[in-house]
Design an enzyme around this catalytic site. Structure first.
Site, PDB file in Angstrom:
ATOM      1  N   ASP A 154       0.838  -1.199   0.000  1.00  0.00           N
ATOM      2  CA  ASP A 154       0.000   0.000   0.000  1.00  0.00           C
ATOM      3  C   ASP A 154       0.877   1.255   0.000  1.00  0.00           C
ATOM      4  O   ASP A 154       1.944   1.261  -0.624  1.00  0.00           O
ATOM      5  CB  ASP A 154      -0.940  -0.050   1.220  1.00  0.00           C
ATOM      6  CG  ASP A 154      -2.216   0.738   0.989  1.00  0.00           C
ATOM      7  OD1 ASP A 154      -2.152   1.970   0.979  1.00  0.00           O
ATOM      8  OD2 ASP A 154      -3.279   0.122   0.820  1.00  0.00           O
ATOM      9  N   HIS A 210      -3.720   6.027   3.516  1.00  0.00           N
ATOM     10  CA  HIS A 210      -4.431   4.805   3.131  1.00  0.00           C
ATOM     11  C   HIS A 210      -3.788   3.552   3.728  1.00  0.00           C
ATOM     12  O   HIS A 210      -4.469   2.695   4.293  1.00  0.00           O
ATOM     13  CB  HIS A 210      -4.461   4.727   1.601  1.00  0.00           C
ATOM     14  CG  HIS A 210      -5.351   3.665   1.045  1.00  0.00           C
ATOM     15  ND1 HIS A 210      -4.918   2.377   0.822  1.00  0.00           N
ATOM     16  CD2 HIS A 210      -6.642   3.694   0.669  1.00  0.00           C
ATOM     17  CE1 HIS A 210      -5.918   1.664   0.316  1.00  0.00           C
ATOM     18  NE2 HIS A 210      -6.978   2.438   0.217  1.00  0.00           N
ATOM     19  N   SER A 527     -11.006  -1.456  -0.337  1.00  0.00           N
ATOM     20  CA  SER A 527      -9.724  -1.599   0.370  1.00  0.00           C
ATOM     21  C   SER A 527      -9.967  -1.942   1.834  1.00  0.00           C
ATOM     22  O   SER A 527      -9.305  -2.808   2.407  1.00  0.00           O
ATOM     23  CB  SER A 527      -8.949  -0.280   0.348  1.00  0.00           C
ATOM     24  OG  SER A 527      -8.499   0.030  -0.928  1.00  0.00           O
TER      25      SER A 527
END
Ligand SMILES: *[C@@H]1O[C@H](CO)[C@@H](O)[C@H](O)[C@H]1NC(C)=O
Ligand SMILES: *[C@@H]1O[C@H](CO)[C@@H](O)[C@H](O)[C@H]1NC(C)=O
Ligand SMILES: *[C@@H]1O[C@H](CO)[C@@H](O)[C@H](O)[C@H]1NC(C)=O
Ligand SMILES: *[C@@H]1O[C@H](CO)[C@@H](O)[C@H](O)[C@H]1NC(C)=O
Ligand SMILES: *[C@@H]1O[C@H](CO)[C@@H](O)[C@H](O)[C@H]1NC(C)=O
Length: 752
Positions: A154, A210, A527
């Site tokens: 990520d 994120h 996600s």
């Protein structure tokens, strides 16, 4: 291989190459270099170089390149992959890549693709102190995933966040080989590395948020703060961080390098919450790399994408990957819109101003898009510039641009508040964003009611009431409108997504440098759903260390619930009904307690995946080329020569869900083999929910097991009953094996 075959193979390759070239979106001039991923044949055992040595591997890979450096002086070779694929990534012009076709060990060159993080929007913090990890704490309290290592590909991590404290976390497992290039690593974050075009000096620190957010969902440690305790799904699992995304964008070549490293480091579970558009499996680098990871016993969990409502825009269709869609939970942060006619519309907003700051009084409503101007309806900043919106509540459609920009435009025009209305394609899924202005986000249906009120009244007014956080919203869980939908086009028709998990307004860790800054933020997307699944997969991995990834996959799928909290079929926030849930929800909602102890599993061996790949028939080319094509394509994925003497249809794969396409025949049969994972004798009875228009007959209605690992096979016959529906019509059912304590359910997808 015979000489003739080899010749044919080489003559086919240029076409394979052109095929991948056509994936390019931008025309490139012939002297521009770009990154290519080069797939090679697995070298012969008697290779002159020792290809287990990293240095020799690089020498071998460099031997394919015209020279070592570009005119700029930068090295051409970006990555030498060791596990994920047989091959490397390098900077080449299209012409240089093409001229590689004549080199003997070359198979395929794929231009580097852009992949995207599967988050729906950039969230802003919501200053709430409530926290529930969706799904309950039963399994968390009994089982923490201790010793499992979750690899996260990520945007990196913010290791100093309290969610990543190593309080109560043991040392890394002995098998662990990874390293950490970040200050702040500990027994929670045991590995961190960054991959950007081969640059060794990039920091894995998360500058986006994120990666920190999904890592917190999967394996965040317990954090006590005002009003609650936060934790991830596997709070005692370790985290290994592979940063491959920069500025919201990831590259195939970097993601491959990340997975390559994760395999080498020996993670137990790999979370890949990003993806691109569907591609044939052999061109999909995540699919190819995941096959290698699964072969090493690693469970790969990935996000289905946020392609809804569009059909078949789904990421990660490979059957060896656990693919997660997103569902909403029962929590809402409510901002009620009370209309002048007394009707209440219940919307959401993370910004909940106190009454003193925003009194509950009626204000005039203004809809800039009332005359049908799309820019004004979307509240684009320029289209509001000439309007006097002082003291008014402005109506805007949600989406199509950053909602932040709409608020900016509304503020500039003097608006008192904003109401965001979903379009049909956004359905019922609303966000608890924290905005700069008082606001409410309404579903499509409520937005319609609001507009008809405006059209019917010359002096439309409304008041906003901020009700705070409310639990018990219904229907729940429900399928998020943005969650990607099948049918899958690239995997022979297998059902994807496999399952859904919480992915709407999920609260998790957020990086912050300021002392007073909030620790947690809301984000939405598949996600977040995949991160929940990865955490639960780590729990199962810990409890059942010897299970194959396919067994864990099966446990997740067959325990999922296709009913919501009220016992109804799962509701789709897009279609407003529950008639299409299978293509959007797969087997249904993640059910951790059930997945821990499934009783039976459907296992798949590597050779069966190879038979499946041989049967896929990616290309429509005629024999004998077709056979060669398959051998080439299967070879890219398998990283070995596969003869394709045996092949099977996708429906024959021992997959935990069942998909059948009738084609022209009125009847189809599939075989499944169930393996007992209980020591004790157990009898299971079949419970059938027949798909509409189809009759189902089983070869056995009772399976009895007396020991662990005992396998029993059964055949299911499907026959069209009654008038044949149109081609492509979808029908769905379920087969459950029920014992006194277990229910092992497979969703059934029928395509006529
Ligand atoms: C090669 O690149 C240069 C600029 O670097 C450009 O002017 C030229 O047109 C390019 N040649 C071809 C054949 O594309
Ligand atoms: C390698 O090839 C490129 C393009 O042909 C050229 O620009 C570059 O100078 C070469 N590098 C060396 C070290 O010769
Ligand atoms: C309008 O919004 C766009 C982005 O949507 C932004 O680039 C632009 O600067 C904005 N214009 C003004 C005048 O705020
Ligand atoms: C919100 O609060 C108002 C005022 O207290 C109340 O009338 C309304 O029923 C509440 N709505 C919800 C959905 O809780
Ligand atoms: C469910 O919604 C879809 C899309 O709006 C529609 O096509 C379908 O007919 C609906 N099904 C039922 C049973 O209402």
């Amino acid at each position: 291989m015979q000489p003739l075959l080899l010749l044919l193979l080489l003559s086919v390759l240029p076409f394979v190459f052109l095929l991948s070239q056509s994936q390019l979106l931008l025309p490139i001039t012939n002297n521009q270099t770009q990154t290519y991923i080069i797939h090679l044949k697995d070298p012969a055992a008697a290779h002159p170089l020792d290809l287990h040595s990293t240095a020799d591997l690089k020498i071998w890979h460099a031997s394919f390149l015209p020279n070592a450096t570009l005119s700029s002086g930068e090295p051409r070779l970006l990555y030498s992959y060791r596990h994920a694929i047989t091959g490397f990534a390098a900077s080449l012009t299209p012409q240089e890549a093409k001229s590689m076709e004549s080199i003997q060990d070359f198979i395929l060159a794929c231009p580097d693709r852009r992949l995207f993080l599967h988050t729906t929007y950039t969230p802003r913090f919501l200053n709430l102190d409530e926290w529930t990890s969706a799904g309950g704490s039963v399994w968390e309290k009994s089982f923490y995933g201790e010793g499992a290592v979750i690899g996260v590909v990520d945007t990196g991590i913010s290791p100093n966040h309290p969610s990543f404290s190593d309080d109560g976390i043991p040392f890394p497992p002995i098998k662990w080989k990874g390293r950490c290039s970040l200050t702040g690593c500990n027994n929670k974050v045991i590995g961190a590395k960054a991959f950007r075009a081969g640059d060794r000096n990039v920091s894995p620190l998360d500058l986006d948020g994120h990666g920190t957010h999904v890592a917190g969902i999967a394996a965040g440690n317990f954090v006590r703060f005002a009003g609650g305790t936060a934790s991830g799904m596997a709070p005692k699992a370790h985290l290994a961080v592979y940063k491959a995304c920069f500025g919201g964008e990831c590259r195939d070549s970097d993601v491959l390098a990340a997975v390559d490293q994760a395999i080498d480091d020996r993670v137990s579970v790999l979370l890949i919450p990003l993806g691109g558009m569907p591609l044939p499996l052999y061109q999909d680098s995540v699919a190819v790399a995941s096959f290698a990871a699964v072969g090493k016993g690693i469970v790969v969990c990935a996000s289905a994408g946020n392609g809804g409502p569009r059909k078949s825009e789904i990421s990660h269709e490979a059957p060896w990957v656990v693919t997660a869609g997103a569902s909403s939970a029962d929590r809402r942060v409510i901002a009620t819109v009370r209309l002048g006619n007394g009707v209440d519309l219940v919307g959401e907003s993370g910004f909940q101003p106190p009454k003193e700051d925003f009194p509950t009084s009626f204000r005039p409503l203004a809809f800039p898009g009332i005359d049908g101007d799309p820019a004004a309806a979307n509240c684009h900043n320029r289209s509001l510039a000439d309007l006097d919106l002082r003291g008014k509540i402005v109506l805007c459609f949600a989406g199509d641009a950053e909602n932040t920009d709409k608020f900016h435009a509304a503020t500039n025009a003097g608006a008192a508040a904003v109401i965001l209305m979903n379009r049909r394609r956004h359905g019922f899924t609303t966000r608890s964003d924290s905005h700069d202005l008082p606001a409410s986000h309404l579903s499509y249906m409520d937005g319609r009611l609001l507009r008809s009120y405006i059209y019917s009244s010359s002096s439309a007014v409304a008041a906003l009431i901020f009700n705070g956080t409310v639990y018990g919203a219904r229907p729940s869980p429900a399928i998020a409108a943005f969650s990607s939908r099948g049918p899958s086009l690239m995997n022979g028709g297998l059902l994807k997504p496999d399952i859904i998990a919480p992915g709407v307004n999920v609260l998790s860790a957020w990086p912050s440098s300021a002392v007073s800054a909030p620790l947690f933020k809301f984000m939405s997307g598949t996600s977040m759903a995949a991160a929940h699944v990865a955490g639960v997969a780590a729990l199962i991995r810990k409890k059942h260390p010897r299970w194959s990834p396919a067994m864990i996959h099966s446990a997740l799928v067959t325990s999922a619930s296709n009913l919501d909290l009220d016992g109804n079929q799962l509701f789709d926030e897009l279609s407003y009904n529950n008639s299409g849930s299978l293509l959007a929800a797969g087997a249904g909602q993640l059910h951790p307690a059930g997945a821990m102890n499934p009783g039976l599993v459907y296992d798949i061996e590597r050779k069966h995946f190879l038979h499946y790949l041989c049967g896929l028939g990616y290309s429509s080319t005629e024999l004998p080329y077709r056979r060669l094509f398959l051998m080439t394509q299967v070879r890219v994925i398998a990283k070995q020569m596969v003869s394709c003497d045996k092949s099977m249809g996708a429906e024959e794969l021992n997959y935990p869900s069942i998909s059948v396409r009738f084609g022209s025949s009125p009847e189809k049969a599939v075989v499944r083999t169930a393996k007992s994972v209980r020591k004790r004798s157990t009898v299971y009875w079949a419970r059938i929910e027949e798909p509409k228009g189809v009759r189902m007959d089983l070869s056995r209605y009772e399976l009895s097991f007396s020991r662990a690992n005992q396998e029993e096979s059964f055949e299911i016959k499907f026959r069209i009953q009654g008038p044949r529906p149109g081609r492509g019509h979808v029908s769905q059912g379920r087969l459950s094996w029920v014992s006194r304590t277990r229910v092992v359910s497979s969703p059934i997808l029928i395509i006529f």
